[in-house]
Design a protein around this motif. Sequence first.
Motif, PDB file in Angstrom:
ATOM      1  N   ALA A 148      21.840 137.919-107.687  1.00 28.84           N
ATOM      2  CA  ALA A 148      21.597 139.005-108.150  1.00 28.84           C
ATOM      3  C   ALA A 148      20.182 138.450-108.395  1.00 28.84           C
ATOM      4  O   ALA A 148      20.334 137.720-109.391  1.00 28.84           O
ATOM      5  CB  ALA A 148      22.956 139.445-109.264  1.00 28.84           C
ATOM      6  N   GLY A 149      19.352 139.412-107.762  1.00 26.51           N
ATOM      7  CA  GLY A 149      18.076 139.160-108.066  1.00 26.51           C
ATOM      8  C   GLY A 149      17.141 138.446-107.362  1.00 26.51           C
ATOM      9  O   GLY A 149      15.801 137.771-108.020  1.00 26.51           O
ATOM     10  N   ALA A 150      17.824 137.164-106.939  1.00 25.76           N
ATOM     11  CA  ALA A 150      17.083 136.061-105.741  1.00 25.76           C
ATOM     12  C   ALA A 150      16.683 134.875-107.360  1.00 25.76           C
ATOM     13  O   ALA A 150      15.493 135.146-106.679  1.00 25.76           O
ATOM     14  CB  ALA A 150      16.671 136.604-105.271  1.00 25.76           C
ATOM     15  N   ALA A 151      16.978 134.791-108.943  1.00 29.66           N
ATOM     16  CA  ALA A 151      15.945 134.379-109.454  1.00 29.66           C
ATOM     17  C   ALA A 151      17.381 133.084-110.164  1.00 29.66           C
ATOM     18  O   ALA A 151      18.317 133.473-110.640  1.00 29.66           O
ATOM     19  CB  ALA A 151      15.485 135.004-110.313  1.00 29.66           C
ATOM     20  N   LYS A 152      17.023 131.971-109.498  1.00 30.63           N
ATOM     21  CA  LYS A 152      18.423 131.123-110.498  1.00 30.63           C
ATOM     22  C   LYS A 152      17.464 130.510-110.964  1.00 30.63           C
ATOM     23  O   LYS A 152      16.843 129.581-110.669  1.00 30.63           O
ATOM     24  CB  LYS A 152      18.589 130.273-109.014  1.00 30.63           C
ATOM     25  CG  LYS A 152      19.134 130.667-107.297  1.00 30.63           C
ATOM     26  CD  LYS A 152      19.947 129.445-106.472  1.00 30.63           C
ATOM     27  CE  LYS A 152      20.771 130.295-104.987  1.00 30.63           C
ATOM     28  NZ  LYS A 152      21.037 128.814-104.740  1.00 30.63           N
ATOM     29  N   ILE A 153      18.293 130.795-111.896  1.00 31.10           N
ATOM     30  CA  ILE A 153      17.194 130.040-113.467  1.00 31.10           C
ATOM     31  C   ILE A 153      17.929 128.753-113.773  1.00 31.10           C
ATOM     32  O   ILE A 153      16.904 127.782-114.514  1.00 31.10           O
ATOM     33  CB  ILE A 153      18.187 130.763-114.554  1.00 31.10           C
ATOM     34  CG1 ILE A 153      17.287 130.137-116.491  1.00 31.10           C
ATOM     35  CG2 ILE A 153      19.232 130.356-115.209  1.00 31.10           C
ATOM     36  CD1 ILE A 153      17.843 130.962-117.321  1.00 31.10           C
ATOM     37  N   GLU A 154      18.868 127.847-112.647  1.00 27.81           N
ATOM     38  CA  GLU A 154      19.549 126.955-113.167  1.00 27.81           C
ATOM     39  C   GLU A 154      18.541 125.878-111.855  1.00 27.81           C
ATOM     40  O   GLU A 154      17.911 124.771-112.375  1.00 27.81           O
ATOM     41  CB  GLU A 154      21.114 126.240-112.183  1.00 27.81           C
ATOM     42  CG  GLU A 154      21.404 126.323-111.115  1.00 27.81           C
ATOM     43  CD  GLU A 154      21.361 127.896-110.789  1.00 27.81           C
ATOM     44  OE1 GLU A 154      22.367 128.838-110.245  1.00 27.81           O
ATOM     45  OE2 GLU A 154      20.903 128.851-111.550  1.00 27.81           O
ATOM     46  N   LYS A 155      17.697 126.100-111.135  1.00 29.43           N
ATOM     47  CA  LYS A 155      16.627 125.567-110.455  1.00 29.43           C
ATOM     48  C   LYS A 155      15.204 126.071-110.944  1.00 29.43           C
ATOM     49  O   LYS A 155      14.714 126.515-111.446  1.00 29.43           O
ATOM     50  CB  LYS A 155      17.477 125.756-109.053  1.00 29.43           C
ATOM     51  CG  LYS A 155      18.366 125.065-108.751  1.00 29.43           C
ATOM     52  CD  LYS A 155      18.467 124.510-107.343  1.00 29.43           C
ATOM     53  CE  LYS A 155      19.814 124.708-106.898  1.00 29.43           C
ATOM     54  NZ  LYS A 155      20.610 123.842-105.456  1.00 29.43           N
ATOM     55  N   LEU A 156      14.105 126.172-109.363  1.00 32.28           N
ATOM     56  CA  LEU A 156      13.114 126.661-109.742  1.00 32.28           C
ATOM     57  C   LEU A 156      12.992 127.987-110.479  1.00 32.28           C
ATOM     58  O   LEU A 156      11.868 127.772-110.299  1.00 32.28           O
ATOM     59  CB  LEU A 156      12.642 126.528-108.243  1.00 32.28           C
ATOM     60  CG  LEU A 156      10.754 126.522-108.009  1.00 32.28           C
ATOM     61  CD1 LEU A 156      10.202 125.511-108.724  1.00 32.28           C
ATOM     62  CD2 LEU A 156      10.234 126.413-106.502  1.00 32.28           C
ATOM     63  N   GLY A 157      13.802 128.395-110.046  1.00 34.43           N
ATOM     64  CA  GLY A 157      13.717 130.478-110.567  1.00 34.43           C
ATOM     65  C   GLY A 157      13.733 129.856-111.724  1.00 34.43           C
ATOM     66  O   GLY A 157      12.903 131.728-112.622  1.00 34.43           O
ATOM     67  N   ILE A 158      13.439 129.584-112.605  1.00 32.40           N
ATOM     68  CA  ILE A 158      12.915 129.529-113.950  1.00 32.40           C
ATOM     69  C   ILE A 158      11.339 129.582-114.517  1.00 32.40           C
ATOM     70  O   ILE A 158      11.225 129.887-115.588  1.00 32.40           O
ATOM     71  CB  ILE A 158      13.271 128.018-115.180  1.00 32.40           C
ATOM     72  CG1 ILE A 158      13.750 128.462-116.667  1.00 32.40           C
ATOM     73  CG2 ILE A 158      12.983 126.897-114.408  1.00 32.40           C
ATOM     74  CD1 ILE A 158      14.063 127.736-116.724  1.00 32.40           C
TER      75      ILE A 158
END
Length: 199
Positions: A148-158
């Motif tokens: 959801a939202g296309a932002a993965k906090i556990e990877k580069l999205g942070i």
Amino acid sequence: MQKKLILASSSRYRRELLDRLGLEYDAESPDIDESSRPGETPKDTALRLSEMKAHAIWEKHPGSVVIGSDQVADLNGTKLGKPHTRERAIEQLTAMQGNVVVFYTALCVIDAEGRAEKLLSPTTIRMRSLKRETIEAYVDREKPFDCAGAAKIEKLGIALMASVESDDPTSLIGLPLMKLTTLLANAGVEVLPGLAESA
């Protein structure tokens, strides 16, 4: 004897999180309509879907303990689900940049007797102001089409995020483990002896 535990999800992220607790469990994908309903708030959608997922699997395996979870992102009242495509991911991140987004992760645990307990774990994120080229580079590297939202906090999205506020660091990834540990203890599944009393 430990009750049979089932995760009502096909998400690899949720399986990876649940693996951290060291419990034996099965994972099964619930076949439900995940569409939101007219007039339904993002948090209500997440709660309803988490319960529907859990019930769909519990009805197939009565007497088990079933975990259902769902996540919906809220951008100023607009629901953001999984983008599924590159174009949609770029569109979502462009809309989110420089804004505050609340990710509602809902959790439902149904015990062996069929009693359901559910709760909501919100995570508030302030996104950085991003250039189009930054968004496209991120999407092409991460391919975040299934979150959801296309932002993965556990990877580069942070790197896209300026700040994160949450009562559970695993909530944004899709399964709030601190809250789940409490609900499982209430359902008779203890991660460690005595946790039910300390919850």
